[in-house]
Scaffold this motif. Structure first.
Motif, short mmCIF file in Angstrom:
data_model
loop_
_atom_site.label_atom_id
_atom_site.label_comp_id
_atom_site.label_asym_id
_atom_site.label_seq_id
_atom_site.Cartn_x
_atom_site.Cartn_y
_atom_site.Cartn_z
N LEU A 1 -2.99 -12.06 -9.82
CA LEU A 1 -2.49 -11.09 -8.78
C LEU A 1 -1.55 -11.62 -8.00
N ILE A 2 -0.63 -10.93 -7.35
CA ILE A 2 0.12 -11.26 -6.15
C ILE A 2 -0.44 -10.94 -4.93
N LEU B 1 6.23 -16.68 -11.44
CA LEU B 1 5.04 -17.70 -11.55
C LEU B 1 3.73 -16.74 -12.27
N ALA B 2 3.60 -15.57 -11.72
CA ALA B 2 2.70 -14.78 -12.31
C ALA B 2 2.78 -14.58 -13.94
N ASP B 3 4.07 -14.38 -14.29
CA ASP B 3 4.34 -14.23 -15.76
C ASP B 3 4.10 -15.55 -16.70
N ILE C 1 -5.11 -3.23 8.82
CA ILE C 1 -4.10 -3.72 9.37
C ILE C 1 -4.46 -4.01 10.92
N GLN C 2 -4.14 -5.40 11.28
CA GLN C 2 -4.77 -5.34 12.67
C GLN C 2 -3.43 -6.08 13.66
N ASN C 3 -3.33 -5.26 14.65
CA ASN C 3 -2.60 -5.95 15.64
C ASN C 3 -3.20 -6.19 16.88
N LEU C 4 -2.37 -6.59 17.99
CA LEU C 4 -3.03 -6.75 19.28
C LEU C 4 -3.94 -5.57 19.88
N HIS C 5 -3.48 -4.33 19.57
CA HIS C 5 -4.07 -3.22 20.22
C HIS C 5 -5.25 -2.41 19.32
N GLU C 6 -4.84 -2.65 17.98
CA GLU C 6 -5.92 -1.84 17.39
C GLU C 6 -6.06 -2.35 15.78
N THR C 7 -7.34 -1.64 15.23
CA THR C 7 -7.59 -1.99 13.74
C THR C 7 -7.48 -0.74 13.14
N ARG C 8 -6.44 -0.56 12.06
CA ARG C 8 -6.59 0.71 11.41
C ARG C 8 -6.51 0.63 9.97
N ARG C 9 -6.69 1.43 8.98
CA ARG C 9 -6.72 1.43 7.61
C ARG C 9 -5.65 2.16 7.14
N ALA C 10 -4.98 1.91 5.92
CA ALA C 10 -3.94 2.65 5.46
C ALA C 10 -3.95 2.09 3.88
N ILE C 11 -3.19 3.01 3.11
CA ILE C 11 -3.03 2.56 1.65
C ILE C 11 -1.81 1.89 1.37
N PHE C 12 -2.09 0.74 0.91
CA PHE C 12 -1.13 -0.28 0.39
C PHE C 12 -0.22 0.63 -0.89
N SER C 13 0.97 1.17 -0.40
CA SER C 13 1.53 1.76 -1.71
C SER C 13 2.68 1.14 -2.32
N GLY C 14 3.11 0.05 -1.88
CA GLY C 14 4.16 -0.58 -2.75
C GLY C 14 5.11 -1.57 -2.07
N ILE C 15 6.07 -2.14 -2.51
CA ILE C 15 6.82 -3.01 -1.65
C ILE C 15 8.27 -2.29 -1.61
N ALA C 16 9.04 -2.70 -0.29
CA ALA C 16 10.29 -1.93 -0.03
C ALA C 16 11.16 -2.75 -0.78
N GLU C 17 12.67 -2.18 -0.74
CA GLU C 17 13.82 -3.09 -1.28
C GLU C 17 14.18 -4.28 -0.53
N GLU D 1 14.46 -4.00 -10.73
CA GLU D 1 13.15 -4.63 -11.98
C GLU D 1 12.27 -5.68 -11.56
N ILE D 2 12.50 -6.48 -10.44
CA ILE D 2 11.55 -7.34 -9.72
C ILE D 2 10.61 -6.35 -8.93
N LYS D 3 10.80 -5.38 -8.31
CA LYS D 3 10.03 -4.61 -7.71
C LYS D 3 8.75 -3.90 -8.83
N LYS D 4 9.28 -3.48 -9.73
CA LYS D 4 8.55 -3.00 -10.95
C LYS D 4 7.54 -4.05 -11.43
N ARG D 5 8.11 -5.00 -11.69
CA ARG D 5 7.42 -6.39 -12.08
C ARG D 5 6.25 -6.74 -11.31
N TRP D 6 6.77 -6.74 -9.98
CA TRP D 6 5.87 -7.19 -8.72
C TRP D 6 4.79 -6.21 -8.63
N GLU D 7 5.00 -4.93 -8.64
CA GLU D 7 4.00 -3.86 -8.30
C GLU D 7 2.73 -4.25 -9.53
N ALA D 8 3.30 -4.43 -10.63
CA ALA D 8 2.16 -4.62 -11.71
C ALA D 8 1.05 -5.79 -11.65
#
Ligand code: BTX
Length: 330
Positions: A174-175, A161-163, A285-301, A267-274
């Motif tokens: 952007l996705i 769809l992005a393509d 990132i929020q859950n019931l107990h805490e709010t914290r920050r982290a780097i979004f580094s990619g998607i997994a298999e 290949e999808i992963k590469k295209r997605w990450e672009a």
């Protein structure tokens, strides 16, 4: 019906030239007077057809109104969308598609509506689907995949769809993981909903729903949606033809899907990450107990979101406990 479809396809393949009544009659195994009757029906559907003696027939213009035929006309796919179920109005194309799949409708059948009265998003949220203003599409697929890989199909759909959006409109979509398309102004123009029917280790079928805002103005949405939504028309200042966007998307999706079935996800992963919204940036990132920050580094298999914690450790996240817009900071 299927003679009609073949006829439209033959005419579509010969857009630039005439195709003779004899040729059509040979290919479709019907009489020349039957051909003539079909042409009259196409004209009633809104096609403009030129008939020249000695040369034959040619389509000059397809109707603006969406019908099963007009979607088929000019569709360049091999298997996707060869069967179209179209409604002017329906509750949700997802509901129709599930019914059709249960009645054994095959791989590649698509369901399209001009308007949805109860279009749905994830977790029974509403998807606003005003008449004639967007692409409201559901695809029935029967992939030979284990159910745990189904999230990859959502990511694959987002890439196709992005393509499509960037190719036709020259914008930069952007996705937003896992299922939204937005622009750099953080406004959403499309959403994807993947619904799975599966046994323990086998997918029976999936219905992938796509809602793409095409010709809306902001005032078409209620206030709370206006803040977050946009359409291709708002982004580009012009009106778009929904059918041709759909045809483009179906080709793009089919190629991407076929390729994925042969070569897998990398290949999808590469295209997605672009296209990844906030990829490489700090997210909250929020859950019931805490709010914290982290780097979004990619998607997994497996389609999960990969984050890198402050201590350098990698972690997979599966669900929506992410505050993408840092509302907590405001
Ligand atoms: P989602 O749950 O990620 O997003 C739904 C949320 O998006 C809503 O709660 C609302 O805040 C916002 N929203 C609603 N309508 C729109 C809109 N038109 N544009 C932008 N934002 C909106 C996303 O779910 C998946 C949507 C899939 C829709 C398709 S349409 C064809 C098919 N049939 C069907 O019923 N659903 C799918």
């Amino acid at each position: 019906e299927s003679t009609r479809n073949k006829l439209i396809q033959l005419l579509a393949e010969n857009k630039e030239s005439y195709i003779s009544g004899q040729m059509l009659s040979d290919q479709l195994h019907i009489s020349r007077s039957a051909i003539w009757k079909h042409m009259k029906e196409l004209e009633r559907d809104g096609y403009e057809i030129e008939a020249k003696s000695k040369r034959g027939y040619r389509i000059i213009k397809s109707p603006e109104k969406i019908t099963e035929n007009t979607i088929l006309w000019g569709l360049k796919t091999n298997w996707l969308g060869k069967k179209v179920i179209h409604r002017e109005m329906t509750s949700s194309t997802q509901i129709l598609a599930h019914q059709a799949a249960k009645q054994n409708e095959g791989h590649g059948t698509i369901v399209v509506a001009d308007e949805q009265t109860t279009g749905r998003g994830r977790m029974s949220r509403t998807w606003h689907s005003k008449k004639g203003s967007g692409m409201w599409l559901s695809m029935i697929l029967k992939p030979e995949l284990p159910p745990y890989l189904a999230p990859q199909l959502t990511l694959l759909t987002a890439v196709a769809l992005a393509d499509t959006i960037s190719e036709i409109s020259n914008t930069k979509p952007l996705i937003k993981w896992p299922n939204d398309i937005l622009f750099s102004n953080q406004k959403k123009c499309a959403g994807i909903l993947t619904e799975l029917q599966a046994e323990q280790d086998k997918i029976q079928y999936v219905v992938i729903g796509i809602g793409l805002n095409v010709n809306q103005e902001l005032s078409d949405w209620p206030d709370e949606i206006q803040e977050r939504a946009t359409s291709l028309s708002i982004e580009t200042n012009k009106q778009w033809e929904i059918q041709s966007i759909m045809q483009h998307f179906l080709s793009e999706f089919e190629q991407t899907y076929d390729n994925y079935m042969v070569k897998g996800f990398s290949e999808i992963k590469k295209r997605w990450e672009a296209y990844g919204f906030k990829l490489g940036e700090l997210i909250t990132i929020q859950n019931l107990h805490e709010t914290r920050r982290a780097i979004f580094s990619g998607i997994a298999e497996d389609g999960a979101l990969l984050i890198k914690n402050e201590d350098g450790s990698l972690e997979k996240l599966y669900s929506g406990e992410i505050d993408w817009f840092n509302k907590g900071d405001r």
